[in-house]
Design an enzyme around this catalytic site. Sequence first.
Site, PDB file in Angstrom:
ATOM      1  N   HIS A 142     -29.365 -21.616  11.602  1.00 31.31           N
ATOM      2  CA  HIS A 142     -30.079 -20.347  11.754  1.00 31.31           C
ATOM      3  C   HIS A 142     -29.668 -19.321  10.700  1.00 31.31           C
ATOM      4  CE1 HIS A 142     -26.715 -18.936  14.482  1.00 31.31           C
ATOM      5  NE2 HIS A 142     -27.036 -17.759  13.992  1.00 31.31           N
ATOM      6  N   ASP A 153     -26.443 -26.908  15.019  1.00 31.26           N
ATOM      7  CA  ASP A 153     -26.825 -25.703  14.274  1.00 31.26           C
ATOM      8  C   ASP A 153     -26.051 -25.591  12.953  1.00 31.26           C
ATOM      9  OD1 ASP A 153     -27.689 -23.222  13.465  1.00 31.26           O
ATOM     10  OD2 ASP A 153     -27.380 -22.249  15.397  1.00 31.26           O
ATOM     11  N   SER A 202     -21.512 -16.218  13.197  1.00 31.11           N
ATOM     12  CA  SER A 202     -22.299 -17.434  13.047  1.00 31.11           C
ATOM     13  C   SER A 202     -21.923 -18.110  11.744  1.00 31.11           C
ATOM     14  CB  SER A 202     -23.785 -17.115  13.028  1.00 31.11           C
ATOM     15  OG  SER A 202     -24.252 -17.083  14.333  1.00 31.11           O
TER      16      SER A 202
HETATM   17  N1  ARG Z   1     -27.654 -16.534  19.819  1.00 32.81           N
HETATM   18  C1  ARG Z   1     -27.179 -16.918  18.507  1.00 32.81           C
HETATM   19  C2  ARG Z   1     -27.000 -15.666  17.661  1.00 32.81           C
HETATM   20  O1  ARG Z   1     -26.875 -14.620  18.191  1.00 32.81           O
HETATM   21  C3  ARG Z   1     -28.083 -17.907  17.882  1.00 32.81           C
HETATM   22  C4  ARG Z   1     -29.406 -17.404  17.408  1.00 32.81           C
HETATM   23  C5  ARG Z   1     -30.248 -18.425  16.704  1.00 32.81           C
HETATM   24  N2  ARG Z   1     -30.845 -19.356  17.645  1.00 32.81           N
HETATM   25  C6  ARG Z   1     -32.025 -19.152  18.281  1.00 32.81           C
HETATM   26  N3  ARG Z   1     -32.445 -20.018  19.138  1.00 32.81           N
HETATM   27  N4  ARG Z   1     -32.745 -18.063  18.068  1.00 32.81           N
HETATM   28  O2  ARG Z   1     -27.396 -15.422  16.591  1.00 32.81           O
HETATM   29  N1  GLU Z   2     -25.443 -16.348  16.825  1.00 28.64           N
HETATM   30  C1  GLU Z   2     -24.650 -15.247  16.386  1.00 28.64           C
HETATM   31  C2  GLU Z   2     -24.829 -14.929  14.909  1.00 28.64           C
HETATM   32  O1  GLU Z   2     -25.806 -15.221  14.311  1.00 28.64           O
HETATM   33  C3  GLU Z   2     -23.222 -15.516  16.654  1.00 28.64           C
HETATM   34  C4  GLU Z   2     -23.035 -15.649  18.062  1.00 28.64           C
HETATM   35  C5  GLU Z   2     -22.602 -14.377  18.720  1.00 28.64           C
HETATM   36  O2  GLU Z   2     -23.248 -13.326  18.650  1.00 28.64           O
HETATM   37  O3  GLU Z   2     -21.542 -14.526  19.296  1.00 28.64           O
HETATM   38  O4  GLU Z   2     -24.025 -14.310  14.291  1.00 28.64           O
END
Ligand code: ARG
Ligand code: GLU
Length: 695
Positions: free
Chosen positions: A83, A219, A627
């Site tokens: 991502h 990921d 991330s």
């Molecule tokens: N929750 C994670 C973050 O805050 C992953 C986001 C990307 N994944 C998704 N399914 N949108 O960035």
């Molecule tokens: N998915 C988050 C990011 O893109 C990291 C996960 C979180 O927020 O802990 O940075």
Amino acid sequence: MKYIKLIFFLLAIQVTAQQGGMWIPSLLEGMNESEMQNLGSQLTAKDIYDVNNSSLKDAIGHFNGGCTSEVISPKGLLLTNHHCGFSQIQSHSSLENDYLKDGFWAMSLEEEIPNEGLYVEFIVRIEDVTTQMLEGVIETMTPREKQSQIDLNRNKVIKSVDKEDWHGVKIRPFYKGNQYYLFVTERFEDVRLVGAPPSSIGKFGSDTDNWVWPRHTGDFSIFRIYADKNNRPAKYSKDNVPYKPKHYLPISLDGIEEGDFTMVFGFPGRTNEYLPAVAVEQITQKVNPSNIAIREAALKVIDANMKADDQIRIQYASKQARIANAWKKWIGENLGIEKSGAVAIKRKFESEFTKALKAQGKTDIYGNLLSDFDQLYAEFEAVNVKRNNFVEVFIRTNELMQMMFRLTQMENAANSGEASFEKARASMINRLKGIHKNYSVKVDRGVFNSVMPLYTDTVDESIYDKTAFTTLEGALALLEGDMKTVISNLNNDAAYTYAKPMVLDFYTNLEPDFQRLNTKINALLTTYMKALMDVMPEERYFPDANSTLRVTYGKVNGYAPRDAVYYNPVTYLDGVIEKYVPGDYEFDVPQKLRDLYDAKDYGQYADSNGKLPICFLGTNHTTGGNSGSPAIDAQGNLIGLNFDRVWEGTMSDIYYDPEICRNIMVDLRYVLFIVDKYAGASRLIDEMTLVHPKK
Ligand code: ARG
Ligand code: GLU
């Protein structure tokens, strides 16, 4: 027996107390080093951060300013999340070469793809510059006077830094502006795409599984840093060569088990761990709910349209993901704050603090901090909520209103003369092209109808029939001609005349009010932080995240989300197959992966139980920006790739509870398995250093 129980109890408390926090890598000697070693680490503070010798920090790069990445080979191979590389992967994709859908693997250096604008930045050195930055800043100054003194000091400090001429410098406030640190940086701008799994692996589970455990997402994506012949940063050139890093991370094939030490090293973006209870209440009871409502209204329309129409699904994929990610996080955050009793815990802490403040006779120095907070936040509430709503409607969800917001800025630029108008017009045209690349009037009109009533009483949908801005041609035509004509035509556009009063109200009332109160609150937070550290020096204080390099550590650990339920900290490929829904846009599984599963063809990447590990959990305190951060074992080897947090623990940006807050990492063995067995990109495996620290 009682004694043993007591000892266990005390040990458990001690270990819990040693978790949470995002620490400055140059200051680990002492408390952090011994906490880490208590948790099983064999690393010294100098192994992690050293200025004179290479250390772990030399392998950690800030990926395009928003994510983290790490070097994993002597030839500059770089690992981050899928991502995080999403927009690069998307930008090279077409219907014929759909790298998002099918994945991409460069089978030679020549096939690695350059990415315009993408950069990776390393930290050369960190210095405490608090004394220089606060020179001449005195208590009697207003916040504004303090800030201009600090800005003067900043220029002086930056001018006198000893560095190579290709290095960058930045200074950031820590502990709410009570401390300042300087970072000498090295930024590489030739970063090429090397490999990415298909989205059915890299984004497996999509929104449904986002922020959720048990998780089965691979990921990750792989890039490579290129440098000039002298191994220095350089703009893209075909003559550039793979970068030789000061350090790269060896990769452990021995995996993890519950209780193992882990450390996450990266660039966490923003946390708010020292807010008073009254602020946390405002966020969870007022700000989050209204933001959630606006995004929910937008998502309802976007999701329905994406399901019904494939073209819209592709057009809105990345926008939808962005809107849904924070929306879901806020919901989780609210549940977590509620369930953990964070507000009550903070209140109790505050009354202890106030008692200690009085007992030490320091009320005169610091004032009545908590009642001042109460007063300020009461005044702040309406403005804060309204400003958040404005941002949600005019910047995050509705695209026509976003265009109008920016056009108002362009008209404002025109007031400063032709030159500034021309600059604003050029950037407006770029912005319009960007928006219209993936724009559907139908979707946006639907979003307008559902979000606008949450901001204003006057909702006029008919502007969509009259405005020039629903097509790129119309928009560009309106922006043609001399300044006077453009501004006059703009002020005859239906959408513009509808939105302009609201945008002007934002600039003349809302924003100044917000800034005035926010400045006061920040000044009070600075004093509060100082008072906390002075009055209760025995507590563990770590600075809030601010997109600078940090270390967080903990151990591999499951958790109990609710009564009678315990989540194991490891998932396996078997779980991917359990979730498999043929043809589903979230839970499809590629044929080849199913074949490898059927044959149990896991090579050297299987766990000792014969299964293929996918993800695991740790007690590392992470946030957005982490991330792509490496999870590192007790010896400094790479074992995981951070990418998310668990649903019940998303409140950790405000309140970290070691019982329930967990970060989610991809097991590196799954990454290597995909690269090797799934993609056949063994040339990449050959570059890496694979180790067996447990054998
Ligand atoms: N929750 C994670 C973050 O805050 C992953 C986001 C990307 N994944 C998704 N399914 N949108 O960035
Ligand atoms: N998915 C988050 C990011 O893109 C990291 C996960 C979180 O927020 O802990 O940075």
